[in-house]
Design an enzyme around this catalytic site. Structure first.
Site, PDB file in Angstrom:
ATOM      1  NE  ARG A   1      -1.636   1.580  33.638  1.00 25.49           N
ATOM      2  CZ  ARG A   1      -0.715   2.539  33.832  1.00 25.49           C
ATOM      3  NH1 ARG A   1      -0.777   3.671  33.179  1.00 25.49           N
ATOM      4  NH2 ARG A   1       0.262   2.338  34.691  1.00 25.49           N
TER       5      ARG A   1
ATOM      6  CE1 TYR B   1       2.586   4.215  36.968  1.00 24.40           C
ATOM      7  CE2 TYR B   1       4.810   3.957  36.095  1.00 24.40           C
ATOM      8  CZ  TYR B   1       3.458   3.686  36.017  1.00 24.40           C
ATOM      9  OH  TYR B   1       2.980   2.919  35.018  1.00 24.40           O
TER      10      TYR B   1
ATOM     11  CG  HIS C   1       1.674   2.765  29.386  1.00 24.90           C
ATOM     12  ND1 HIS C   1       0.500   3.275  28.892  1.00 24.90           N
ATOM     13  CD2 HIS C   1       2.558   2.778  28.357  1.00 24.90           C
ATOM     14  CE1 HIS C   1       0.671   3.591  27.598  1.00 24.90           C
ATOM     15  NE2 HIS C   1       1.903   3.297  27.267  1.00 24.90           N
TER      16      HIS C   1
END
Lengths: 325, 343
Positions: free
Chosen positions: B257, B270, B261
Site C-alpha cells: 500500500r 507506524y 490507509h
C-alpha cells in the site's frame, strides 16, 4: 485539575486503570502503535507494553469473543470496536455470549469486560460509522450501557465500567470527542453507573437525553428560558439500567416530558423511557410524553445529515407542544 | 531472457505465451495508469477540500487489472473491496462514475451518494458492494456462486479483499462452504502488508495467506502482485478450474500500500519512510511500463497520447461530478422499503 477533552479524559481513565490493575488489557484494531483511529489509546502501548495494550487482527467477532476467554481467566479486557456500526460482526460474542455467561454458569462465572466504541452522528461519517445502536445492546439483559456526555463523566464512568464485574458497553459520541474541554481531576475518581444527572433544573417541562443530545437539550432549554419556559434537563449517562427514580421525581415536579434520542424513532430507548414513565407516574402527567428522534431510515447520507439528525429546534417544538397541550 | 550480446538485452515476450495480444496488454496498462491517475486526482481533491474521503488503490493496480483480464467481464461477477479501482474500471465502471461517487452526488451509480466512497457496486456491470466492517463480500460471493451452480450458469464469482480480511470469520465461513461444495469462486487476497496500521506480522502467523487454502480443500498460490501477467496467469488457471466444476481457488497477490490507509490516516506513526521508498521502486505501474517499452510496444508517442487522453478524461469527469447535484435531502425516505409501483 487539568482541562481535558473527552478523548483525553478517556485516555486518562484507561491509563489510570492500566496502572491500578494489572489485569486490565486494552486491545483492538489499531489501538497499539497507532494509538487508535481517534487517538483514544495514544501512548498507552509505549507506557504499558505490548502485552497489555495490543493490536489485534482485523476481526471484530474474534476481538469480542477473545475478550470473554480472557475474562474467564481473570483479566479485565477492554476491547475496542473501531466504529460501533461494526458491532454487528460481534453481536453473537457480545449479546449471545458475554452478556449471558453469568446466567449460563449459574453465577459461577462473570465477564468483567468493557467494550468501548465510538458512535454518533454530526461529524460527516457515513452509515455504519455514525449509527446510534445503543438500543440494540440495551435490549440484552446482562449488559450495562453507558454513554457519557462530558469529559468529567467520561473519565469517572469509564473507571467505574472497568471496575464493574458485569460487562459494560461504553459508547463514546464522536461529536463530543473534541468539541469542548472542561476541568477533569488528574487523580482517580468514579461516577456511579446507573445514575442520571440533572444538568439544569426547571419546573415547566423535563427534557430527558443522553450523549450529544444532552447538549442540544441544554441549548433548547436556554432558548425556552427566553420565552419564559423553565426546562429541566436530565442527562441519563447510563441507558441501561436507566435511573427511573430521578426521572419520576422530575416528572412529579413538571408533569410534562420530552424524551430525546439521536437514534431512529423505531423501537428505541425513548420508547422504553416513555413506557416506564406512564407505568410509574401517569397520574402526574399533564400531557402525553413526546419523543424527538431521527426519522426511520438508514443513517442519512451527508447532504441530508443535518436535516435528519434531531436538533435543538425539534426539541423546542416538542417542548412547546407538551406545554400547550 | 535471451542475451544476444553483452550490451543489448532482448526482453522475452511474456504475454504472448499467456495468450494475450499486444493490444490487450496495452489496454491493461492503460487501465492501471488510469486507476493510478484517478486516485492521485482524488487526493488532490481531498486536500483542497472538494471531496471528503479517499481510500487508495495505489500500489495494487497491477494485481487488480491483471486479475480482471483473466475473467469474462461480460459474464462473471466481481465483489471488490474498497481499494479495487482497477477491478471496477476493468469491469466497466467509468471515470465519471468514480468521480460521482467520490463527490457523493445523486447520479453516483454505486449508491446515489448514500454509501461511503469505495463501496463499489454497479448492477449492470455485476459489481456487488462490500460494507464498512470488512469481508462481508466474501460469503456474498459464495452465495452468488451457489446460485450460479443451481441455475447452471457459466459464471465465476471473483472476490477480493485485503490480508486483514482473511482473519474475519466471514472469510473462513465463505471459503469453507465454497470448498465443500466446489463452487466457482476465486478468492483473491491483495496482501498490501498493512491492516491500517497493523503490520502483517501482527495479523497472521502463517508464512503466506495462501497457506490457508489447504484447510478449505482448495489450491492456494502466492504471486507477485506487482506483475499483472503473473496475476493474470494465476487467475486464468483458477477461472478455468472453476468453469470446469473443479471448485474454488485462493490467490494471494503480494502488493504494497503506497499511500496511508486513507485520507484520514497518517502512516508516519507506524512505518518507516525507507520501507515505503523501497516499495515504490517495485511499483507495478512503473515496472509494467518498462516491460512494455522494452518489448517495443509502448512507444514514446503512444505513451504521450495515453497520458493526454487520461488527463482529459479525468478533467472532464471531475468537472462533471463537481457540477452534478447532490442527492436531495428529501430523498432520505426513499429506498428504505420498496415503493408502491416502484423501484
Amino acid at each position: 485539575m487539568a482541562q481535558m477533552t473527552m478523548i483525553q479524559a478517556i485516555t486518562d481513565a484507561l491509563r489510570t486503570e492500566l496502572k491500578n490493575d494489572e489485569n486490565v488489557l486494552v486491545f483492538g484494531e489499531d489501538v497499539g502503535q497507532n494509538g487508535g483511529v481517534f487517538r483514544a489509546t495514544e501512548g498507552l502501548q509505549a507506557e504499558f507494553g505490548e502485552d497489555r495494550v495490543f493490536d489485534t487482527p482485523l476481526a471484530e467477532s474474534g476481538i469480542a469473543a477473545m475478550a470473554l476467554g480472557l475474562a474467564l481467566e481473570g483479566y479485565r479486557p477492554v476491547p475496542e470496536i473501531q466504529f460501533f456500526g461494526f458491532v454487528y460482526e460481534a453481536m453473537d460474542a457480545i449479546s449471545g455470549q458475554i452478556a449471558r455467561i453469568r446466567y449460563r454458569s449459574g453465577g459461577t462465572q462473570s465477564a468483567p469486560i468493557t467494550i468501548r466504541s465510538p458512535f454518533g452522528g454530526g461529524v460527516h461519517t457515513p452509515e455504519l460509522h455514525a449509527d446510534s445502536l445503543e438500543g440494540l445492546v440495551a435490549q440484552q439483559p446482562g449488559l450495562k450501557v453507558v454513554i457519557p456526555s462530558t469529559p468529567y463523566d467520561a473519565k469517572g464512568l469509564l473507571i467505574s465500567s472497568l471496575r464493574d464485574n458485569d460487562p459494560v458497553v461504553f459508547l463514546e459520541h464522536m461529536k463530543l470527542y473534541r468539541s469542548f474541554r472542561e476541568e477533569v481531576p488528574e487523580e482517580e475518581y468514579t461516577v456511579e453507573i446507573g445514575k442520571a444527572e440533572v444538568r439544569r433544573e426547571g419546573t415547566d417541562v423535563t427534557l430527558i437525553a443522553y450523549g450529544a443530545m444532552v447538549h442540544s437539550s441544554l441549548k433548547a432549554a436556554e432558548e425556552l428560558e427566553k420565552e419564559g419556559i423553565s426546562a429541566e434537563v436530565i442527562d441519563l449517562r447510563t441507558v441501561m439500567p436507566i435511573d427511573i427514580d430521578t426521572i419520576v421525581e422530575s416528572v412529579k415536579k413538571t408533569g410534562r416530558v420530552v424524551v430525546i434520542q439521536e437514534a431512529q424513532k423505531q423501537a428505541g430507548m425513548a420508547s422504553y423511557i416513555v413506557t416506564e414513565i406512564q407505568e410509574r407516574a401517569i397520574l402526574h402527567l399533564e400531557a402525553p410524553v413526546l419523543r424527538v428522534a431521527a426519522p426511520d431510515t438508514v443513517y442519512a447520507f451527508t447532504q441530508a445529515e443535518e436535516v435528519w439528525l434531531p436538533g435543538y429546534n425539534d426539541i423546542i417544538e416538542k417542548a412547546k407542544q407538551v406545554i400547550n397541550f | 531472457m535471451v542475451k544476444t550480446d553483452r550490451s543489448m538485452e532482448v526482453v522475452e515476450n511474456r504475454h504472448k505465451s499467456l495468450g494475450l495480444s499486444d493490444e490487450q496488454v496495452i489496454e491493461m496498462y492503460r487501465i492501471m495508469l488510469l486507476a493510478r491517475r484517478i486516485d492521485e486526482r482524488m487526493w488532490l481533491l481531498n486536500r483542497s477540500g472538494k471531496i471528503p474521503f479517499v481510500v487508495s488503490c495505489q500500489g495494487q493496480e497491477a494485481a487488480q487489472v491483471g486479475a480482471s483480464f483473466a475473467l469474462d467481464r461480460d459474464k462473471d461477477y466481481a465483489l471488490p473491496y474498497y481499494r479495487d479501482v482497477g477491478v471496477v474500471l476493468a469491469f466497466g465502471m467509468t471515470t465519471q462514475d468514480l468521480m460521482l461517487q467520490a463527490y457523493a452526488k445523486a447520479e453516483d451509480p454505486n449508491s446515489g451518494g448514500r454509501q461511503m466512497p469505495g463501496h463499489f457496486g454497479q448492477h449492470k456491470n455485476r459489481l456487488v458492494t462490500g460494507s464498512s466492517p470488512v469481508t462481508t463480500q466474501v460469503p456474498h460471493a459464495v452465495g452468488i456462486a451457489l446460485a450460479a451452480r443451481m441455475e447452471k450458469k457459466d459464471l465465476v464469482s471473483f472476490v477480493t479483499f485485503g490480508e486483514g480480511s482473511s482473519n474475519q470469520g466471514d472469510f473462513h465461513e465463505g471459503a469453507n462452504f465454497a470448498g465443500v461444495h466446489k463452487l466457482p469462486v476465486i478468492f483473491m487476497v491483495e496482501n498490501n502488508q498493512y491492516a491500517i496500521s497493523v503490520p502483517l506480522s501482527k495479523q497472521v502467523a502463517c508464512e503466506k495467506i495462501s497457506d490457508r487454502a489447504i484447510g478449505y480443500g482448495m489450491p492456494g498460490v502466492t504471486v507477485d502482485g506487482n506483475d499483472p501477467l503473473e496475476v493474470y496467469s494465476a487467475v486464468k488457471e483458477a477461472a478455468d478450474r472453476a468453469r470446469k466444476g473443479e471448485g474454488p481457488s485462493l490467490i494471494e497477490a503480494l502488493t504494497y500500500r503506497l499511500t496511508p490507509h486513507s485520507s484520514d490516516d497518517d502512516d508516519r506513526s507506524y512505518r518507516e519512510r525507507d520501507e515505503v521508498d523501497r516499495a515504490k521502486e517495485k511499483d507495478g505501474v512503473l515496472t509494467f511500463a518498462s516491460y512494455l517499452r522494452d518489448i517495443g510496444i509502448l512507444t514514446e508517442e503512444l505513451e504521450k497520447q495515453m497520458n493526454d487522453e487520461i488527463s482529459s478524461i479525468i478533467d472532464d469527469a471531475t468537472d462533471y461530478a463537481e457540477r452534478a447535484p447532490y442527492a436531495d435531502a428529501d430523498t432520505i425516505y426513499r429506498y428504505v422499503y420498496g415503493e408502491q409501483g416502484g423501484e
